[in-house]
Scaffold this motif. Structure first.
Motif, PDB file in Angstrom:
ATOM      1  N   THR A   1      29.309   4.333  -5.291  1.00  0.00           N
ATOM      2  CA  THR A   1      28.505   5.331  -4.573  1.00  0.00           C
ATOM      3  C   THR A   1      29.372   6.200  -3.668  1.00  0.00           C
TER       4      THR A   1
ATOM      5  N   GLN B   1      29.321  -1.550  -6.078  1.00  0.00           N
ATOM      6  CA  GLN B   1      28.310  -0.557  -5.712  1.00  0.00           C
ATOM      7  C   GLN B   1      28.800   0.357  -4.601  1.00  0.00           C
TER       8      GLN B   1
ATOM      9  N   ASN C   1      23.630   3.016  -0.774  1.00  0.00           N
ATOM     10  CA  ASN C   1      24.000   4.245  -1.475  1.00  0.00           C
ATOM     11  C   ASN C   1      24.680   5.236  -0.543  1.00  0.00           C
TER      12      ASN C   1
ATOM     13  N   ILE D   1      15.526   3.057  -1.855  1.00  0.00           N
ATOM     14  CA  ILE D   1      16.562   2.590  -2.777  1.00  0.00           C
ATOM     15  C   ILE D   1      17.068   1.212  -2.370  1.00  0.00           C
TER      16      ILE D   1
ATOM     17  N   LEU E   1      25.342   3.617 -11.896  1.00  0.00           N
ATOM     18  CA  LEU E   1      24.909   2.579 -10.962  1.00  0.00           C
ATOM     19  C   LEU E   1      24.233   1.408 -11.659  1.00  0.00           C
ATOM     20  N   GLY E   2      23.535   1.670 -12.767  1.00  0.00           N
ATOM     21  CA  GLY E   2      22.851   0.598 -13.476  1.00  0.00           C
ATOM     22  C   GLY E   2      23.782  -0.468 -14.011  1.00  0.00           C
TER      23      GLY E   2
ATOM     24  N   PHE F   1      15.480   4.459  -7.925  1.00  0.00           N
ATOM     25  CA  PHE F   1      16.654   5.260  -7.579  1.00  0.00           C
ATOM     26  C   PHE F   1      16.325   6.749  -7.650  1.00  0.00           C
TER      27      PHE F   1
ATOM     28  N   HIS G   1      14.168  -0.176 -11.460  1.00  0.00           N
ATOM     29  CA  HIS G   1      15.270   0.234 -10.598  1.00  0.00           C
ATOM     30  C   HIS G   1      15.640   1.695 -10.831  1.00  0.00           C
ATOM     31  N   ARG G   2      15.605   2.110 -12.084  1.00  0.00           N
ATOM     32  CA  ARG G   2      15.916   3.512 -12.385  1.00  0.00           C
ATOM     33  C   ARG G   2      14.898   4.447 -11.733  1.00  0.00           C
TER      34      ARG G   2
ATOM     35  N   ALA H   1      18.991  12.043 -11.029  1.00  0.00           N
ATOM     36  CA  ALA H   1      19.255  10.666 -10.595  1.00  0.00           C
ATOM     37  C   ALA H   1      18.901   9.649 -11.681  1.00  0.00           C
TER      38      ALA H   1
ATOM     39  N   HIS I   1      21.615   7.077 -13.154  1.00  0.00           N
ATOM     40  CA  HIS I   1      21.510   5.640 -12.880  1.00  0.00           C
ATOM     41  C   HIS I   1      22.026   4.755 -14.007  1.00  0.00           C
TER      42      HIS I   1
END
Length: 322
Positions: free
Chosen positions: A124, A120, A43, A35, A101-102, A225, A221-222, A93, A97
């Protein structure tokens, strides 16, 4: 028995235990390292993905037992449960995301102060608290474990020196270690030998250039993650056969994960595995001379020594990632 032989036997025993325990630690660290390497996200909720993997594996193990009885046996049941737990946490997840987080990672925070690291960290950490307390509400605080015939039995290796020196390998940990090696090898091949891996590395190296090449950075990225969460969840599912867990078990391991990633070399996925392996070895070997309560102190003493001598970590390089 000769006191020297006793010392040799104890040393060999903790060395073997350190290797098999360190393997599972290494797999946890690979998930976190993936990650960070691909997304540059620290994270804090990674320990909770480990915890979710444990509970999902426990649930799946009971469901497998109810559906198939003992047909899968004590070997396949826990392994299949851990792998399914990885799939379930992966789906969770990749849904999570883009919702959370995205919004504070990737190209959305390019040029922002700190590149989005401040939100971030907050998000997290908040996610960690939500997941652990949510698990407490759902599952209660009673410690659980996946009980199989392997958990309480061991193979005897020996005699190695004379007729008395033998060491014992817990069967559940041995099976977990074999699965760990297979998963780490599969991840390494995925990242280095496949088109998906090249896409992930391109998006990680230079997101803007990757977009010009037609790569969907957000999607990469997704996937990273989800994959990182799944890998750590598999480690949790494997650990559940030999370690009692409860909703706050993630706190016990998240520091080990971060230490392993830094020790192996930030940006190096292979280094993350060996960093976790090193921590497992140090943790077990320290019991030869220190009480159990000081295991973590021994880990961080060795950690500091290595970082002082090699600031980039065991496998870190002067570039962004290995």
């Amino acid at each position: 028995m000769n006191p020297h032989l006793v010392l040799v036997e104890n040393a060999l025993q903790v060395l073997l235990t350190g290797i098999v325990v360190g393997g599972v630690y290494g797999l946890m660290c690979v998930g976190l390292g993936l990650i960070f390497s691909m997304m540059r996200v620290i994270n804090f909720a990674q320990g909770e993905f480990l915890m979710l993997g444990m509970y999902v594996a426990l649930f799946i193990f009971h469901q497998i037992g109810n559906a198939f009885g003992s047909a899968l046996g004590p070997y396949a049941g826990p392994v299949i449960s851990a792998l399914i737990a990885g799939v379930v946490v992966y789906v969770f997840a990749i849904i999570l995301h883009p919702l959370i987080l995205g919004r504070v990672s990737g190209t959305r925070v390019a040029g922002v102060d700190g590149d989005g690291h401040y939100p971030q960290l907050t998000i997290t950490l908040g996610l960690s608290l939500v997941l652990s307390n949510g698990a407490l509400i759902l599952f209660g605080s009673e410690p659980r474990t996946i009980q199989t015939a392997l958990s309480s039995t061991a193979w005897e290796i020996g005699p190695l020196i004379g007729p008395d020196v033998s060491i014992f390998l817990n069967k559940a940990r041995a099976v977990s270690f074999v699965v760990v090696l297979c998963v780490v090898a599969a991840v390494a091949l995925l990242i280095t030998r496949t088109r998906v891996g090249k896409t992930l590395r391109a998006a990680a190296d230079n997101a803007e250039a990757a977009i010009y090449m037609g790569i969907d950075v957000g999607r990469s990225h997704r996937f990273a993650f989800g994959l990182g969460a799944a890998i750590t969840a598999i480690a949790g599912g494997l650990l559940a056969s030999s370690y009692p867990f409860q909703p706050y078990v993630g706190v016990e391991f998240v520091v080990i994960m971060f230490a392993g990633v830094v020790l192996g070399g930030i940006g190096s996925i292979t280094g993350a595995f060996w960093g976790g392996m090193t921590i497992g070895l140090v943790q077990q070997l320290s019991t030869l001379v220190l009480p159990v309560q000081l295991q973590n102190a021994a880990i961080f003493a060795v950690f500091l020594l290595i970082i002082i001598m090699r600031p980039q970590g065991l496998f870190g390089r002067t570039v962004d990632r290995a």
